[in-house]
Design a protein around this motif. Structure first.
Motif, short mmCIF file in Angstrom:
data_model
loop_
_atom_site.label_atom_id
_atom_site.label_comp_id
_atom_site.label_asym_id
_atom_site.label_seq_id
_atom_site.Cartn_x
_atom_site.Cartn_y
_atom_site.Cartn_z
N ARG A 150 -9.14 21.55 3.95
CA ARG A 150 -10.44 21.03 3.55
C ARG A 150 -11.14 20.33 4.73
O ARG A 150 -12.34 20.48 4.94
N ASP A 153 -12.51 22.84 7.01
CA ASP A 153 -13.71 23.42 6.41
C ASP A 153 -14.92 22.52 6.70
O ASP A 153 -15.99 22.98 7.10
N ARG A 154 -14.69 21.22 6.53
CA ARG A 154 -15.74 20.24 6.83
C ARG A 154 -16.14 20.34 8.30
O ARG A 154 -17.32 20.33 8.64
N LEU A 156 -15.85 22.88 10.27
CA LEU A 156 -16.58 24.13 10.51
C LEU A 156 -18.05 23.98 10.13
O LEU A 156 -18.94 24.51 10.80
N GLY A 157 -18.29 23.23 9.06
CA GLY A 157 -19.67 22.97 8.66
C GLY A 157 -20.40 22.18 9.74
O GLY A 157 -21.56 22.47 10.07
N ILE A 158 -19.71 21.20 10.28
CA ILE A 158 -20.32 20.38 11.34
C ILE A 158 -20.57 21.24 12.58
O ILE A 158 -21.63 21.17 13.20
N LEU A 202 -11.19 29.51 4.43
CA LEU A 202 -12.01 29.16 5.60
C LEU A 202 -12.89 30.32 6.05
O LEU A 202 -13.88 30.11 6.75
#
Lengths: 269, 253
Positions: A150, A153-154, A156-158, A202
């Motif tokens: 998780r 994933d966060r 990757l968003g950033i 992911l």
């Protein structure tokens, strides 16, 4: 043209620094002039993993502040030619990393090096954002468990919005997954997420899977990057990852639980 | 969960009922109380989409003006109302703000993720704040309810995407810890592991379609179901979420 690679994860303790050391060493062993930078200002570790902690005179923040020049601060690796380490400062905090300062150092390094590997601190605060900001690509280090996935994933968003390239409208930088501490036996028992599970969540390309290994711990303790242990599975897996990073096509190994036969069990392994 | 009062004991009709509902509320953040600047900004925003603005319930956030005395904030508040905005509350602030709340008769609201240690009950905490875009120059009055927003990347943990005034189509997955919202329908062509809220401004016919449902929360027009209330058999491939009366229904497409 130098390529800036950030090794990041969000979560701490998943093997970022071990990975930065292994990938940087692997690239250097393949003949590419490589610098590896510790962005974990205040909690420096990379020098320990690289076994050069007793040769640190100046650090990253000294260079940013102009107290020392880059040449004085870069430490040449004893084992791999072509490899240089820029250690983090232990006494400062991450606010010392200014965008201008980091850019200046990276620009200067880019004149001389082919690859610049940035070892990101954990978290999503300033140090981690600075490590990622100038990156051309990212290696996201993840353990096969829910919280690590998780956090990745966060991250990757950033990465998709908070890099210079993204801000300049060039879109998200390429990011690949490196799954570390993988234990096929524990996956079989349902105690760990499988490679497929993690990839499904992911949805990014897989750069490599590093098996859980005592060799990694030994390597960290002795300050010798695990890629030098080419008899170890972890060392081989990292070398495979480096080869894939350089564009080679290599099958993924160490993904299944090798059931030991009678003799295997008898004689250990 | 909205507890419907249909099952009231003896079949008598209750005079009042309390219902837990989620709704999307916009926050009006006031960065300056200077009369000409504020008035100009309010008038401009109202002129952009008067119908939308007049019906939009607002919470006023005076956070940036903490240093001002209560009297100045009262004047600013009256100015906001004077331009036709419907203020339903004030965002929690300091003691001065409490005085403003008292004087204006508005409640103080504690919003989720905004410091504050008071643990608001879950529904109150849940209304997601619209995507943080206080300046909002880009959102300049597109034709209402015709906007479809298409997201081609996976929506990652920590990200929030709101399709204002229309439908939302997500081509990838919506991760756990991510949130997608739309005034209209939501289509997710991947796995929904996070939160999806359709019809956030009250469209009860809004629906959520997803290729695979394993959600943390689904909501339509303020009615919602959290992960705990979503049964195992309701999770799975090709799901449709609809609102039937007051109940969120999850069915296979």
């Amino acid at each position: 043209m130098a390529r800036v690679v950030v090794i990041t994860s969000g979560k701490g303790g998943v093997g970022k620094t071990t990975t930065a050391a292994a990938i940087a060493t692997g690239l250097a062993m393949r003949g590419h002039k490589t610098a590896v930078i510790d962005f974990d200002v205040g909690l420096r570790n990379l020098d320990l993993i690289m076994g050069c902690e007793r040769r640190v005179v100046y650090d990253f923040v000294n260079v940013i502040n102009g107290d020392a020049n880059l040449r004085q601060a870069l430490i040449k690796d004893k084992r791999a030619d072509n490899l240089f380490i820029l250690p983090a400062s232990q006494t400062r905090d991450k606010d010392a990393l200014t965008t201008e300062g980091v850019e200046k150092v990276l620009t200067e390094l880019a004149e001389e090096f082919e690859y610049i590997v940035c070892d990101s601190p954990a978290g999503i605060e300033r140090g981690a954002l600075m490590a990622a900001y100038f990156a051309d690509e990212a290696i996201v280090v993840t353990n096969p468990e829910v919280s690590s996935v998780r956090d990745s994933d966060r991250m990757l968003g950033i990465l998709s919005s908070k890099t210079r390239k993204a801000e300049q409208g060039e879109g998200a930088i390429p990011a690949r997954l490196l799954l570390t501490r993988y234990s096929p036996a524990r996956v079989d028992k349902g105690e760990m997420l499988s490679v497929e599970d993690v990839q499904e969540i992911l949805s990014i390309d897989l750069l490599g899977v590093i098996p859980e290994s005592q060799a990694v711990l030994n390597a960290s303790n002795s300050g010798v990057p695990v890629v030098h242990e080419d008899g170890s599975e972890a060392g081989q897996a990292y070398l495979d990852a480096v080869a894939r990073f350089l564009g080679e096509d290599r099958p993924h190994r160490f993904l299944v639980n090798e059931k030991k036969g009678f003799f295997g069990r008898l004689f250990g392994g | 969960m909205p507890r419907d009062a249909v099952n009231a004991p003896s079949g008598t009709v209750q005079a009042i009922e309390f219902k837990g509902r989620m709704m999307l509320v916009s926050i009006l953040r006031v960065n300056s109380a200077e009369a000409p600047a504020l008035a100009e900004a309010l008038a401009a925003r109202m002129a952009e989409a008067p119908d939308l603005m007049r019906d939009m319930p607002l919470i006023v956030d005076f956070d940036a003006l903490e240093a001002l005395p209560a009297a100045d904030l009262m004047v600013a508040l009256e100015r906001i109302r004077g331009h036709g905005f419907k203020v339903i509350g004030l965002q929690k602030g300091n003691a001065v703000l409490d005085m403003v709340a008292e004087a204006s008769g508005l409640p103080i609201l504690v919003l989720g993720g905004k410091g504050g240690t008071e643990a608001a009950p879950r529904p109150a905490q849940s209304p997601p704040r619209p995507a943080p875009e206080p300046e909002k120059p880009r959102e300049a009055a597109p034709a209402v309810h015709t906007n479809t927003r298409i997201v081609e990347q996976p929506v990652r943990s920590g990200q929030q995407i709101y399709a204002r005034g229309g439908d939302l189509i997500v081509l990838g997955a919506v991760s756990a810890g991510a949130e997608v919202l739309a005034d209209g329908h939501i289509h997710i062509h991947g796995t929904l592991r996070g939160r999806a809220l359709a019809g956030v401004r009250g469209l009860e016919s809004a629906r959520i379609f997803c290729r695979r449902l394993d959600a943390e929360l689904v909501s339509i027009a303020g009615h919602y179901r959290i992960a705990e209330d979503i049964l195992d058999r309701e999770r799975g491939e090709n799901r449709l979420v609809t609102l039937a009366g007051e109940t969120i229904q999850i069915t296979e497409i």
